[in-house]
Design an enzyme around this catalytic site. Structure first.
Site, PDB file in Angstrom:
ATOM      1  N   ASP A  13      23.707  11.061  28.311  1.00  0.00           N
ATOM      2  CA  ASP A  13      25.742  10.718  28.139  1.00  0.00           C
ATOM      3  C   ASP A  13      26.302  10.260  29.272  1.00  0.00           C
ATOM      4  O   ASP A  13      27.088  10.877  29.797  1.00  0.00           O
ATOM      5  CB  ASP A  13      26.542  12.784  27.447  1.00  0.00           C
ATOM      6  CG  ASP A  13      25.786  13.046  26.509  1.00  0.00           C
ATOM      7  OD1 ASP A  13      25.404  12.611  25.483  1.00  0.00           O
ATOM      8  OD2 ASP A  13      24.952  14.652  26.532  1.00  0.00           O
ATOM      9  N   GLU A  14      25.164   8.969  29.859  1.00  0.00           N
ATOM     10  CA  GLU A  14      25.786   9.167  31.418  1.00  0.00           C
ATOM     11  C   GLU A  14      27.155   8.070  30.696  1.00  0.00           C
ATOM     12  O   GLU A  14      27.461   7.320  31.982  1.00  0.00           O
ATOM     13  CB  GLU A  14      24.958   8.492  32.599  1.00  0.00           C
ATOM     14  CG  GLU A  14      23.718   9.407  31.961  1.00  0.00           C
ATOM     15  CD  GLU A  14      22.615   9.482  30.849  1.00  0.00           C
ATOM     16  OE1 GLU A  14      22.768   8.948  30.160  1.00  0.00           O
ATOM     17  OE2 GLU A  14      21.438  10.027  31.611  1.00  0.00           O
ATOM     18  N   LYS A  16      26.181   5.269  28.908  1.00  0.00           N
ATOM     19  CA  LYS A  16      25.518   4.029  28.318  1.00  0.00           C
ATOM     20  C   LYS A  16      25.772   2.792  27.575  1.00  0.00           C
ATOM     21  O   LYS A  16      25.614   1.729  27.886  1.00  0.00           O
ATOM     22  CB  LYS A  16      23.913   4.404  27.947  1.00  0.00           C
ATOM     23  CG  LYS A  16      22.839   5.123  28.945  1.00  0.00           C
ATOM     24  CD  LYS A  16      21.613   5.321  29.120  1.00  0.00           C
ATOM     25  CE  LYS A  16      21.341   6.547  27.897  1.00  0.00           C
ATOM     26  NZ  LYS A  16      21.748   8.133  27.816  1.00  0.00           N
ATOM     27  N   ALA A  39      21.079  10.771  19.556  1.00  0.00           N
ATOM     28  CA  ALA A  39      21.694  10.083  20.243  1.00  0.00           C
ATOM     29  C   ALA A  39      23.005   9.633  19.880  1.00  0.00           C
ATOM     30  O   ALA A  39      23.806   9.803  18.683  1.00  0.00           O
ATOM     31  CB  ALA A  39      21.654   8.275  20.657  1.00  0.00           C
ATOM     32  N   GLY A  40      23.561   9.995  20.355  1.00  0.00           N
ATOM     33  CA  GLY A  40      25.707   9.365  20.072  1.00  0.00           C
ATOM     34  C   GLY A  40      26.280   8.409  20.965  1.00  0.00           C
ATOM     35  O   GLY A  40      26.382   9.121  22.604  1.00  0.00           O
ATOM     36  N   HIS A  41      26.146   7.482  21.120  1.00  0.00           N
ATOM     37  CA  HIS A  41      26.920   6.798  22.132  1.00  0.00           C
ATOM     38  C   HIS A  41      28.587   6.380  21.547  1.00  0.00           C
ATOM     39  O   HIS A  41      28.707   5.534  20.432  1.00  0.00           O
ATOM     40  CB  HIS A  41      26.368   4.864  21.740  1.00  0.00           C
ATOM     41  CG  HIS A  41      24.863   5.730  22.695  1.00  0.00           C
ATOM     42  ND1 HIS A  41      23.848   4.576  22.427  1.00  0.00           N
ATOM     43  CD2 HIS A  41      24.061   6.885  23.292  1.00  0.00           C
ATOM     44  CE1 HIS A  41      22.944   4.899  22.848  1.00  0.00           C
ATOM     45  NE2 HIS A  41      22.893   6.153  23.609  1.00  0.00           N
ATOM     46  N   THR A  42      29.446   6.217  21.917  1.00  0.00           N
ATOM     47  CA  THR A  42      30.551   6.101  22.419  1.00  0.00           C
ATOM     48  C   THR A  42      31.249   4.939  22.051  1.00  0.00           C
ATOM     49  O   THR A  42      30.596   4.588  23.783  1.00  0.00           O
ATOM     50  CB  THR A  42      31.678   7.000  22.437  1.00  0.00           C
ATOM     51  OG1 THR A  42      30.817   8.575  21.888  1.00  0.00           O
ATOM     52  CG2 THR A  42      32.855   6.979  21.655  1.00  0.00           C
ATOM     53  N   ARG A 143      -0.130  11.796  13.429  1.00  0.00           N
ATOM     54  CA  ARG A 143      -0.126  10.558  12.577  1.00  0.00           C
ATOM     55  C   ARG A 143      -0.946  10.779  10.582  1.00  0.00           C
ATOM     56  O   ARG A 143      -1.083  10.641   9.540  1.00  0.00           O
ATOM     57  CB  ARG A 143      -2.238  10.319  12.074  1.00  0.00           C
ATOM     58  CG  ARG A 143      -2.503   9.691  14.356  1.00  0.00           C
ATOM     59  CD  ARG A 143      -3.700   9.307  14.552  1.00  0.00           C
ATOM     60  NE  ARG A 143      -3.991  11.396  14.298  1.00  0.00           N
ATOM     61  CZ  ARG A 143      -5.928  11.166  14.784  1.00  0.00           C
ATOM     62  NH1 ARG A 143      -6.335  10.464  15.232  1.00  0.00           N
ATOM     63  NH2 ARG A 143      -6.249  12.449  14.932  1.00  0.00           N
ATOM     64  N   GLN A 224      19.070   9.162  25.290  1.00  0.00           N
ATOM     65  CA  GLN A 224      18.652  10.015  25.994  1.00  0.00           C
ATOM     66  C   GLN A 224      18.709   9.998  27.537  1.00  0.00           C
ATOM     67  O   GLN A 224      19.537   9.172  27.954  1.00  0.00           O
ATOM     68  CB  GLN A 224      17.767  10.684  25.008  1.00  0.00           C
ATOM     69  CG  GLN A 224      18.315  11.642  23.890  1.00  0.00           C
ATOM     70  CD  GLN A 224      17.646  10.446  22.844  1.00  0.00           C
ATOM     71  OE1 GLN A 224      17.432   9.762  22.607  1.00  0.00           O
ATOM     72  NE2 GLN A 224      18.992  11.401  21.884  1.00  0.00           N
ATOM     73  N   THR A 239      13.743  16.167  24.950  1.00  0.00           N
ATOM     74  CA  THR A 239      13.803  15.523  23.633  1.00  0.00           C
ATOM     75  C   THR A 239      11.976  15.197  23.465  1.00  0.00           C
ATOM     76  O   THR A 239      11.421  15.378  24.380  1.00  0.00           O
ATOM     77  CB  THR A 239      14.503  14.513  23.602  1.00  0.00           C
ATOM     78  OG1 THR A 239      14.930  13.657  22.389  1.00  0.00           O
ATOM     79  CG2 THR A 239      14.478  13.070  24.343  1.00  0.00           C
ATOM     80  N   GLY A 302      29.278  17.820  18.721  1.00  0.00           N
ATOM     81  CA  GLY A 302      30.282  17.914  19.315  1.00  0.00           C
ATOM     82  C   GLY A 302      30.244  19.900  20.696  1.00  0.00           C
ATOM     83  O   GLY A 302      31.539  20.646  20.650  1.00  0.00           O
ATOM     84  N   ASP A 333      36.074   8.702  37.418  1.00  0.00           N
ATOM     85  CA  ASP A 333      37.878   8.684  37.045  1.00  0.00           C
ATOM     86  C   ASP A 333      38.023  10.073  37.179  1.00  0.00           C
ATOM     87  O   ASP A 333      38.832  10.896  37.222  1.00  0.00           O
ATOM     88  CB  ASP A 333      38.401   8.346  35.751  1.00  0.00           C
ATOM     89  CG  ASP A 333      37.998   7.827  34.958  1.00  0.00           C
ATOM     90  OD1 ASP A 333      36.323   7.830  34.841  1.00  0.00           O
ATOM     91  OD2 ASP A 333      37.520   8.569  33.999  1.00  0.00           O
ATOM     92  N   SER A 413      32.403   2.638  36.263  1.00  0.00           N
ATOM     93  CA  SER A 413      33.362   2.532  35.618  1.00  0.00           C
ATOM     94  C   SER A 413      34.308   4.039  35.924  1.00  0.00           C
ATOM     95  O   SER A 413      34.020   4.656  36.428  1.00  0.00           O
ATOM     96  CB  SER A 413      32.432   3.518  34.272  1.00  0.00           C
ATOM     97  OG  SER A 413      33.704   3.263  33.241  1.00  0.00           O
TER      98      SER A 413
HETATM   99  P1  IMP Z   1      16.071  16.929  20.038  1.00  0.00           P
HETATM  100  O1  IMP Z   1      16.518  15.345  21.048  1.00  0.00           O
HETATM  101  O2  IMP Z   1      17.363  16.788  19.762  1.00  0.00           O
HETATM  102  O3  IMP Z   1      14.901  17.379  19.428  1.00  0.00           O
HETATM  103  O4  IMP Z   1      17.567  17.790  21.401  1.00  0.00           O
HETATM  104  C1  IMP Z   1      16.251  17.790  22.222  1.00  0.00           C
HETATM  105  C2  IMP Z   1      17.052  18.448  23.639  1.00  0.00           C
HETATM  106  O5  IMP Z   1      17.364  17.313  24.108  1.00  0.00           O
HETATM  107  C3  IMP Z   1      18.011  19.232  23.418  1.00  0.00           C
HETATM  108  O6  IMP Z   1      18.732  19.467  24.565  1.00  0.00           O
HETATM  109  C4  IMP Z   1      19.182  17.731  23.248  1.00  0.00           C
HETATM  110  O7  IMP Z   1      20.474  19.051  23.497  1.00  0.00           O
HETATM  111  C5  IMP Z   1      18.925  16.673  24.347  1.00  0.00           C
HETATM  112  N1  IMP Z   1      19.621  15.709  23.242  1.00  0.00           N
HETATM  113  C6  IMP Z   1      19.027  14.697  22.410  1.00  0.00           C
HETATM  114  N2  IMP Z   1      20.181  13.969  22.247  1.00  0.00           N
HETATM  115  C7  IMP Z   1      20.032  13.449  23.205  1.00  0.00           C
HETATM  116  C8  IMP Z   1      21.641  12.998  23.577  1.00  0.00           C
HETATM  117  O8  IMP Z   1      21.592  11.899  23.564  1.00  0.00           O
HETATM  118  N3  IMP Z   1      22.044  12.787  24.492  1.00  0.00           N
HETATM  119  C9  IMP Z   1      21.969  14.332  25.554  1.00  0.00           C
HETATM  120  N4  IMP Z   1      21.166  15.261  24.809  1.00  0.00           N
HETATM  121  C10 IMP Z   1      20.025  14.929  24.258  1.00  0.00           C
END
Ligand code: IMP
Length: 433
Positions: A13-14, A16, A39-42, A143, A224, A239, A302, A333, A413
């Site tokens: 969540d930096e 990217k 992942a969540g990229h906005t 595997r 991540q 992860t 969320g 900011d 940024s």
């Molecule tokens: P998983 O990858 O869903 O199994 O989550 C494992 C750990 O990685 C948890 O602490 C999640 O909150 C964290 N995590 C997974 N994906 C992200 C991401 O895109 N951003 C930040 N933390 C993440």
């Protein structure tokens, strides 16, 4: 032509996606090399806000080819939803998006297993996003996973393979007390989407090398962050993929000598979602203030993110592992307008001051932050185009990061929009809009 790699420098969540989006001006191809729908990229553009989970965010540019690399784990139904959303907003990726036939499939039982396993861990849970990522990578390494190439088979063969896999998955679900899935239903769902998915599936290792030979400029987009890396992160609170530079190679099939530049993305403070140690975390009102100022809530789940001051110990570890050529510093900011800003310069462990990141989780959990305070600056003062126009205190903060980390900060940024970016590397030719 050497490739550029974007790596998350902290716990994810930096920001990217904004940097990737900006760099797309100078690249023709963008590849995701690990992770999946966790992942969540906005990205915010003139056309509004776009949230990406599996599709590389660079595809917002019509001239860009997007690739989902072999290191990813892909949930095909969610992928189709993402595609539908893009199409409904006028973005057509037909003929310019490809999925590796060697990428793993996240099966419906992986998601259920993920949640059952988390529940089983009780107070020790990882804090997974619940998207089935861990069990999907688990199957890969045992595997026993299914790869995206299965969509290239004819519908009957696909149906039979998926049905058998779900039956095996049901046996695992049974061990954890989970309800079995209907193998017929899942298999027919897969057969139903076969034609929609198969048109994207190719040998991307071959494709990437062909594009490289054609002189295409390639950008590898990490998801991540370094401290969530399966090997080098705060295991087991990580992860299940390689989010660091090594993953960029194994997750695409590029060779080490194909990489020309590694850019680490660091937020001006740190955040973490999920559980596990985070030495510079601010548990009280200061943490809440950073969270509210930075709108630190997960794009995927969320969930409120845990917040803390910039951790130089973890930062140096991240630099050492990834060998960044440059740093992109985001969300300046958010800390602008605060009276004082702190940096975590060292940890205290068992009464001793340490400056390197401990590998032992129990040691890391015992580490207390050593903070140094720097004076703040006002929010309006960073609404400028040039670094030289920044207030002296903001410049000192950034220069201090550079000297502690030993890497130049090339991008800063100062807000979510594309134009809210200050560039310090004359080599970049992009249009600020
Ligand atoms: P998983 O990858 O869903 O199994 O989550 C494992 C750990 O990685 C948890 O602490 C999640 O909150 C964290 N995590 C997974 N994906 C992200 C991401 O895109 N951003 C930040 N933390 C993440």
């Amino acid at each position: 032509m050497s490739a550029t790699v974007i790596v998350g420098g902290q716990w994810g969540d930096e920001g990217k996606a904004k940097v990737v989006d900006f760099l797309m001006h100078d690249h023709d191809v963008v590849i995701r090399f690990q992770g999946g729908a966790n992942a969540g990229h906005t990205v915010v553009t003139d056309a509004g806000r776009f949230a990406f989970h599996q599709i590389p965010s660079g595809v917002l540019y019509a001239s860009v080819t997007g690739i989902l690399g072999n290191g990813m784990v892909i949930e095909p139904f969610a992928l189709l939803d993402e595609l539908k959303e893009l199409t409904s907003r006028g973005i057509d990726v037909g003929g310019r998006m490809f999925i590796s036939s060697a990428a793993q499939i996240v099966m419906p039982y992986h998601r259920i297993l993920d949640n059952l396993m988390e529940a089983d861990l009780k107070g020790q849970s990882i804090g997974s996003t619940g998207k089935g990522i861990g069990p999907a990578y688990g199957d890969k390494h045992m595997r026993s996973g299914l790869r995206m190439g299965v969509f290239l088979l004819d519908k009957e063969e696909l149906y039979d393979i998926v049905k058998a896999k779900v039956e095996a998955g049901n046996r695992l679900l049974g061990l954890l007390g989970g309800p079995p899935l209907s193998s017929e239903k899942v298999a027919s769902d897969f057969a139903r989407i076969r034609d929609l998915v198969s048109r994207f599936v190719v040998d991307t290792q071959e494709l990437v090398h062909t594009m490289k030979a054609q002189g295409k400029r390639i950008l590898l987009e990490g998801a991540q962050g370094t401290l969530l890396d399966i090997d080098h992160g705060t295991y087991p609170f990580v992860t299940s993929s390689s989010c660091t530079i090594g993953g960029a190679l194994t997750g695409t099939g590029l060779a080490a000598r194909d990489i020309g530049r590694v850019i680490g993305i660091f937020k001006s403070y740190v955040t973490r979602v999920g559980n596990g140690p985070m030495p510079s975390e601010l548990a009280g009102a200061e943490g809440v203030e950073l969270r509210e100022r930075g709108k630190e809530y997960g794009t995927t789940t969320g969930r409120p993110r845990r917040c803390g001051w910039f951790d130089l110990v973890a930062g140096r570890y991240s630099v050492r592992l990834n060998g960044y050529d440059e740093i992109a510093l985001t969300k300046l900011d958010v800390i602008s307008g605060l009276r004082g800003i702190k940096l975590c310069t060292a940890y205290e462990l068992n009464g001793k001051r340490i400056v390197s990141f401990p590998q032992s989780l129990s040691d890391l959990a015992k580490c207390r932050p050593v903070f140094e305070e720097m004076p703040g600056w006002s929010a309006g003062e960073i609404r400028v185009d040039q670094f030289s126009e920044f207030p002296v205190r903001a410049r000192r903060f950034i220069e201090r990061l550079e000297s502690e980390l030993g890497v130049p900060v090339s991008f800063i940024s100062t807000g979510p929009a594309r134009e809210e970016t200050v560039i310090r590397n004359a080599a970049y030719s992009f249009d600020r809009k």
